[in-house]
Scaffold this motif. Structure first.
Motif, PDB file in Angstrom:
ATOM      1  N   GLY A  98       0.825  -1.209   0.000  1.00  0.00           N
ATOM      2  CA  GLY A  98       0.000   0.000   0.000  1.00  0.00           C
ATOM      3  C   GLY A  98       0.855   1.253   0.000  1.00  0.00           C
ATOM      4  N   MET A  99       1.900   1.222   0.810  1.00  0.00           N
ATOM      5  CA  MET A  99       2.796   2.376   0.922  1.00  0.00           C
ATOM      6  C   MET A  99       3.550   2.591  -0.393  1.00  0.00           C
ATOM      7  SD  MET A  99       3.521   4.708   2.947  1.00  0.00           S
ATOM      8  CE  MET A  99       4.617   6.067   2.579  1.00  0.00           C
ATOM      9  N   GLN A 100       3.933   1.500  -1.043  1.00  0.00           N
ATOM     10  CA  GLN A 100       4.666   1.641  -2.310  1.00  0.00           C
ATOM     11  C   GLN A 100       3.784   2.290  -3.373  1.00  0.00           C
ATOM     12  OE1 GLN A 100       7.448  -1.394  -3.496  1.00  0.00           O
ATOM     13  NE2 GLN A 100       7.090  -2.568  -1.645  1.00  0.00           N
ATOM     14  N   ILE A 101       2.471   1.988  -3.318  1.00  0.00           N
ATOM     15  CA  ILE A 101       1.552   2.613  -4.279  1.00  0.00           C
ATOM     16  C   ILE A 101       1.311   4.073  -3.895  1.00  0.00           C
ATOM     17  CG2 ILE A 101      -0.763   2.497  -5.291  1.00  0.00           C
ATOM     18  CD1 ILE A 101      -0.706  -0.517  -4.716  1.00  0.00           C
ATOM     19  N   ALA A 102       1.341   4.344  -2.589  1.00  0.00           N
ATOM     20  CA  ALA A 102       1.061   5.708  -2.115  1.00  0.00           C
ATOM     21  C   ALA A 102       2.214   6.670  -2.361  1.00  0.00           C
ATOM     22  CB  ALA A 102       0.719   5.674  -0.624  1.00  0.00           C
ATOM     23  N   GLU A 103       3.426   6.128  -2.492  1.00  0.00           N
ATOM     24  CA  GLU A 103       4.614   6.995  -2.590  1.00  0.00           C
ATOM     25  C   GLU A 103       4.538   8.072  -3.677  1.00  0.00           C
ATOM     26  OE1 GLU A 103       8.900   5.420  -0.980  1.00  0.00           O
ATOM     27  OE2 GLU A 103       8.148   4.540  -2.808  1.00  0.00           O
ATOM     28  N   LEU A 136       2.017   9.499  -4.866  1.00  0.00           N
ATOM     29  CA  LEU A 136       1.004  10.500  -4.499  1.00  0.00           C
ATOM     30  C   LEU A 136       1.549  11.460  -3.453  1.00  0.00           C
ATOM     31  CD1 LEU A 136      -1.916   7.973  -4.279  1.00  0.00           C
ATOM     32  CD2 LEU A 136      -1.704   9.816  -5.953  1.00  0.00           C
ATOM     33  N   ILE A 137       2.298  10.908  -2.495  1.00  0.00           N
ATOM     34  CA  ILE A 137       2.902  11.756  -1.460  1.00  0.00           C
ATOM     35  C   ILE A 137       3.903  12.695  -2.113  1.00  0.00           C
ATOM     36  CG2 ILE A 137       4.379  11.734   0.582  1.00  0.00           C
ATOM     37  CD1 ILE A 137       3.071   8.956   1.219  1.00  0.00           C
ATOM     38  N   LYS A 138       4.647  12.156  -3.099  1.00  0.00           N
ATOM     39  CA  LYS A 138       5.670  12.955  -3.760  1.00  0.00           C
ATOM     40  C   LYS A 138       5.080  14.017  -4.693  1.00  0.00           C
ATOM     41  CE  LYS A 138       9.784  13.861  -5.611  1.00  0.00           C
ATOM     42  NZ  LYS A 138      11.001  14.259  -4.924  1.00  0.00           N
ATOM     43  N   HIS A 139       4.151  13.589  -5.553  1.00  0.00           N
ATOM     44  CA  HIS A 139       3.713  14.506  -6.621  1.00  0.00           C
ATOM     45  C   HIS A 139       2.440  15.274  -6.287  1.00  0.00           C
ATOM     46  CE1 HIS A 139       6.804  12.925  -9.181  1.00  0.00           C
ATOM     47  NE2 HIS A 139       6.339  11.702  -9.050  1.00  0.00           N
ATOM     48  N   ARG A 140       1.579  14.686  -5.444  1.00  0.00           N
ATOM     49  CA  ARG A 140       0.323  15.366  -5.123  1.00  0.00           C
ATOM     50  C   ARG A 140       0.366  15.988  -3.737  1.00  0.00           C
ATOM     51  NH1 ARG A 140       0.160  14.986  -9.443  1.00  0.00           N
ATOM     52  NH2 ARG A 140      -1.069  13.812 -10.950  1.00  0.00           N
ATOM     53  N   GLN A 141       1.528  15.921  -3.104  1.00  0.00           N
ATOM     54  CA  GLN A 141       1.709  16.461  -1.751  1.00  0.00           C
ATOM     55  C   GLN A 141       0.614  15.975  -0.799  1.00  0.00           C
ATOM     56  OE1 GLN A 141       2.116  18.851  -4.452  1.00  0.00           O
ATOM     57  NE2 GLN A 141       4.223  18.174  -4.362  1.00  0.00           N
ATOM     58  N   MET A 142       0.178  14.724  -0.994  1.00  0.00           N
ATOM     59  CA  MET A 142      -0.879  14.188  -0.133  1.00  0.00           C
ATOM     60  C   MET A 142      -0.305  13.800   1.216  1.00  0.00           C
ATOM     61  SD  MET A 142      -3.285  11.616  -2.228  1.00  0.00           S
ATOM     62  CE  MET A 142      -4.239  12.071  -3.644  1.00  0.00           C
ATOM     63  N   LYS A 143      -1.162  13.852   2.238  1.00  0.00           N
ATOM     64  CA  LYS A 143      -0.768  13.293   3.539  1.00  0.00           C
ATOM     65  C   LYS A 143      -0.761  11.779   3.416  1.00  0.00           C
ATOM     66  CE  LYS A 143      -2.504  16.662   6.863  1.00  0.00           C
ATOM     67  NZ  LYS A 143      -3.828  17.047   6.316  1.00  0.00           N
ATOM     68  N   LEU A 179      -2.742   6.732   1.251  1.00  0.00           N
ATOM     69  CA  LEU A 179      -3.052   5.312   1.437  1.00  0.00           C
ATOM     70  C   LEU A 179      -4.509   5.018   1.071  1.00  0.00           C
ATOM     71  CD1 LEU A 179      -1.063   4.415   4.679  1.00  0.00           C
ATOM     72  CD2 LEU A 179      -0.731   3.483   2.389  1.00  0.00           C
ATOM     73  N   ALA A 180      -5.392   5.975   1.359  1.00  0.00           N
ATOM     74  CA  ALA A 180      -6.801   5.787   0.988  1.00  0.00           C
ATOM     75  C   ALA A 180      -6.930   5.705  -0.534  1.00  0.00           C
ATOM     76  CB  ALA A 180      -7.642   6.937   1.542  1.00  0.00           C
ATOM     77  N   ARG A 181      -6.175   6.585  -1.221  1.00  0.00           N
ATOM     78  CA  ARG A 181      -6.185   6.560  -2.697  1.00  0.00           C
ATOM     79  C   ARG A 181      -5.530   5.278  -3.205  1.00  0.00           C
ATOM     80  NH1 ARG A 181      -8.018   6.630  -7.077  1.00  0.00           N
ATOM     81  NH2 ARG A 181      -6.883   7.319  -8.914  1.00  0.00           N
ATOM     82  N   ALA A 182      -4.483   4.833  -2.515  1.00  0.00           N
ATOM     83  CA  ALA A 182      -3.808   3.588  -2.904  1.00  0.00           C
ATOM     84  C   ALA A 182      -4.782   2.419  -2.843  1.00  0.00           C
ATOM     85  CB  ALA A 182      -2.599   3.327  -2.004  1.00  0.00           C
ATOM     86  N   LEU A 183      -5.640   2.447  -1.841  1.00  0.00           N
ATOM     87  CA  LEU A 183      -6.636   1.380  -1.709  1.00  0.00           C
ATOM     88  C   LEU A 183      -7.575   1.378  -2.923  1.00  0.00           C
ATOM     89  CD1 LEU A 183      -7.745  -0.815   0.208  1.00  0.00           C
ATOM     90  CD2 LEU A 183      -9.285   0.917   1.126  1.00  0.00           C
ATOM     91  N   GLU A 184      -8.010   2.582  -3.330  1.00  0.00           N
ATOM     92  CA  GLU A 184      -8.865   2.675  -4.532  1.00  0.00           C
ATOM     93  C   GLU A 184      -8.124   2.134  -5.751  1.00  0.00           C
ATOM     94  OE1 GLU A 184     -10.356   6.641  -5.259  1.00  0.00           O
ATOM     95  OE2 GLU A 184     -10.638   6.907  -3.092  1.00  0.00           O
ATOM     96  N   LEU A 185      -6.845   2.512  -5.869  1.00  0.00           N
ATOM     97  CA  LEU A 185      -6.055   2.041  -7.018  1.00  0.00           C
ATOM     98  C   LEU A 185      -5.937   0.521  -7.002  1.00  0.00           C
ATOM     99  CD1 LEU A 185      -3.340   4.789  -6.881  1.00  0.00           C
ATOM    100  CD2 LEU A 185      -4.622   4.227  -8.950  1.00  0.00           C
ATOM    101  N   MET A 186      -5.735  -0.044  -5.809  1.00  0.00           N
ATOM    102  CA  MET A 186      -5.629  -1.502  -5.708  1.00  0.00           C
ATOM    103  C   MET A 186      -6.918  -2.155  -6.183  1.00  0.00           C
ATOM    104  SD  MET A 186      -3.542  -1.885  -2.111  1.00  0.00           S
ATOM    105  CE  MET A 186      -3.738  -3.640  -1.874  1.00  0.00           C
ATOM    106  N   LYS A 187      -8.054  -1.568  -5.794  1.00  0.00           N
ATOM    107  CA  LYS A 187      -9.339  -2.100  -6.281  1.00  0.00           C
ATOM    108  C   LYS A 187      -9.415  -1.945  -7.788  1.00  0.00           C
ATOM    109  CE  LYS A 187     -11.876  -1.106  -2.036  1.00  0.00           C
ATOM    110  NZ  LYS A 187     -12.637  -0.034  -1.366  1.00  0.00           N
TER     111      LYS A 187
END
Lengths: 349, 305
Positions: free
Chosen positions: A112-117, A119-126, A131-139
């Protein structure tokens, strides 16, 4: 449709080694249109992987690119970017799907964290939002019971599932261009089809453009809109997928198509292109394919063939298309393909 | 996890029993006697042997030692009369352990930084300089370094005290540095090669393709993966450092256990040899256990069972 999002112009990539300069990419130009899938096909060492690495700015330190090479993307030449500027392109505007899912994921980081990385880098997400977005992507990439697996580590997943995660990582920041470097080579055939279908579906949703690198023409047929055939650091033929499959003009393309087994292929008679690709430390004069080409003409060893127009979308670099060239009869398999092309043309007319 | 640790601790006790047995009988093979004062009369010698139980049959001595050890009684030193071994170790081990722990922390942290810096600058000047420094650090013996430090910082520019222990923290600085250089150099080399391997891996390529900076890649991906093999190096290194260094303790007049261990052998001080051997073995096994637990924490592929 024909609205280029990326223009590659006169790309040369040289690698300086102790043995000398390897001319890995020798004057490659192509356009990538918005929303299309362009397949780059060629055997090992033809320069397709170097092309993708150049597009990501990830070439080895000993690579040198001459100033007249241009990678035009969104009104700028990517080759002029500094490393810090590249970082905001990579994974954000241009993302890449890697070949081997067994080694491409960090074994010590939760998936999950690897998918979130990105987003944290480019979208400045918390972290929590990412991780919530990563979950959607995984689905989105079809991982069953994603909630239960977001904290898994890569070793707990099968190769096919891991490749879905690799696709999710590439899609995370919603890139305009997706480069897939032989994304199914390391997978079982049944899993290959799943991943390819997944990529097609996702492309429909996101409208992104895909550069699909492969040596497997069977995969190309189902995936690509257009095909560029590479040999010895050059594009030798390009056209729409139908043009390449049913009206191929370059003897190298003939060889590639011929070496693809079909149901007609007799037992024990797999076709191959004789010889090996040339040494790019010293590229041969003239047509690089001449020495392996049974249809080679005398001029092939003296002068390099220019691109000859076959149609508005179809060009091939072979002297056989010159009006002075003798008419040759291609292999039987190719003749059958040409006959099929005539039928298709007839139906359309 | 807890079950696993319990199992390992039981195994540790069993291993200690084996260590005691082997050491006990090996000592009997050693030529000479602990009581080699020529002035001793045969009567006095017999008296001494009775006092220390050395006149008993070997199997009974062995059994007595085991029973004593099980109760925490490791005998009395021959050299320092009436000093129980447990007291001797109890006084001296903490000194060595503190010095060793300081050197371990300094050495490993320095090694992690220098190794990573070396790997990130592979084959350029920084890497070359660090390569020379770490080669020197491995090849210069710690006692030579200790003497140089005493000369430079104790005599030429007297910044730090050069001997003693327990009066001030500044006393510990020079011996800590002298002791930390070699582990720092070894860690640097090891971290460098592991980090280079990690930086060339596919998952680092993918991290680059995500747009992460070189620093983010090292901190978020490369360090953790490089640490897994490095930990296996640090375990035995820690055991060695915590149980004291004879030479460094000698140079800086530190009342540690390292000196004790070496001095007890020529004087055939059996109880002290046994005691220090047990301490060293136990320390090594505990460190390896801690290493295994840490590895399981860092590397999700490793399961403790």
């Amino acid at each position: 449709m024909s609205n280029p999002i990326l223009k590659v112009e006169n790309l040369h990539v040289n690698f300086n080694t102790y043995a000398g300069t390897v001319q890995a990419i020798r004057d490659v130009s192509f356009d990538l249109n918005e929303g299309e899938t362009l397949a780059i096909v060629g055997e090992s060492g033809s320069g397709k992987s170097v092309t993708t690495k150049t597009l990501m700015g990830l070439n080895a330190k000993n690579a040198s690119i001459p100033d007249n090479s241009r990678l035009l993307f969104k009104d700028r030449n990517l080759l002029d970017l500094k490393e810090s500027e590249w970082q905001s392109v990579r994974g954000n505007e241009i993302a890449m799907i890697f070949q081997d899912p067994m080694t491409s994921l960090d074994p010590t980081m939760k998936i999950g964290m690897q998918i979130a990385e990105p987003l944290i880098k480019h979208r400045q997400m918390k972290k929590e939002d990412a991780l919530a977005r990563a979950l959607e992507l995984m689905k989105g990439v079809g991982i069953p019971n994603a909630e239960g697996h977001i904290n898994d580590y890569p070793h707990q997943w099968s190769g096919g599932m891991r490749q879905r995660a690799v696709v999710a990582i590439a899609l995370a920041a919603d890139p305009e261009i997706l480069i897939a470097d032989e994304p199914t080579t390391a997978l079982d055939v049944t899993i290959q089809a799943q991943i390819l279908n997944l990529m097609k579906d996702l492309q429909k949703e996101t409208g992104s453009s895909i550069i699909f690198i492969t040596h497997d023409l069977g995969v190309v047929a189902g995936m690509a809109n257009r095909v560029a055939v590479m040999y010895a650091g050059k594009i030798v033929e390009y056209g729409t997928v139908d043009e390449i499959f049913f009206n191929p003009q370059h003897p190298y393309t003939w060889g590639l198509l011929n070496s693809m087994p079909t149901t007609d292929t007799q037992v024990g008679s797999l076709e191959a292109i004789p010889g090996t690709p040339p040494d790019l430390l010293m590229p041969p004069k003239g047509d690089a394919f001449a020495s392996r080409n049974v249809y080679a003409l005398a001029i092939d060893s003296k002068e390099e063939p220019p691109f000859f127009r076959v149609s508005d979308t179809h060009y091939a670099a072979t002297w056989l298309l010159d009006e002075r060239a003798p008419k040759v009869t291609p292999p039987l398999q190719i003749q059958k393909r040409w006959a099929r092309w005539q039928e298709i043309q007839g139906q359309e007319a | 996890m807890w079950k696993y640790i319990l199992k390992r601790l039981l195994l540790l006790i069993f291993t200690l029993f084996l260590v005691i047995t082997v050491t006990f009988f090996l000592m009997q093979i050693m030529p000479g006697t602990p009581f080699n004062n020529p002035k001793l009369t045969p009567e006095a010698l017999a008296q001494l042997k009775t006092t220390y139980g050395l006149d008993l049959p070997l199997w009974q001595q062995y059994l007595n030692y085991l029973i004593g050890a099980a109760h925490g009684d490791f005998g009395t030193s021959f050299q320092y009369q009436n000093q129980p071994v447990s007291m001797l170790i109890g006084q001296r081990l903490p000194v060595s352990a503190q010095l060793g722990a300081q050197a371990l922390v300094v050495g490993v942290i320095a090694g992690l930084f220098m190794g990573a810096a070396s790997a990130r600058n592979k084959n350029n000047k920084i890497d070359g300089t660090l390569g020379v420094i770490s080669t020197l650090g491995i090849s210069i013996p710690s006692f030579i370094l200790g003497i140089v430090l005493v000369y430079v910082f104790g005599f030429k520019w007297p910044l730090f005290p050069v001997s003693g222990w327990g009066d001030s923290f500044s006393q510990t600085i020079l011996p800590t540095i002298a002791l930390a250089v070699s582990p720092a150099a070894v860690t640097t080399r090891f971290v460098r090669s592991e980090m280079i391997e990690s930086l060339g891996s596919d998952y680092v390529q993918l991290a680059k393709a995500k747009g992460l900076s070189a620093k983010e890649i090292v901190n978020q991906h490369a360090y953790r993966n490089s640490m897994i093999p490095v930990l296996t190096l640090i375990g035995p290194m820690a055991a060695g450092l915590l149980t004291g260094s004879t030479l460094i303790e000698q140079i800086f007049s530190i009342p540690g256990i390292g000196q004790q261990f070496v001095l007890s052998i020529p004087s055939k001080d059996f109880p002290v040899i046994m005691g220090t051997t047990i301490v060293y073995s136990a320390m090594l096994m505990v460190m390896i256990l801690i290493t295994d637990i840490l590895t399981a924490i860092i590397d999700p592929r490793v399961r403790l069972q």
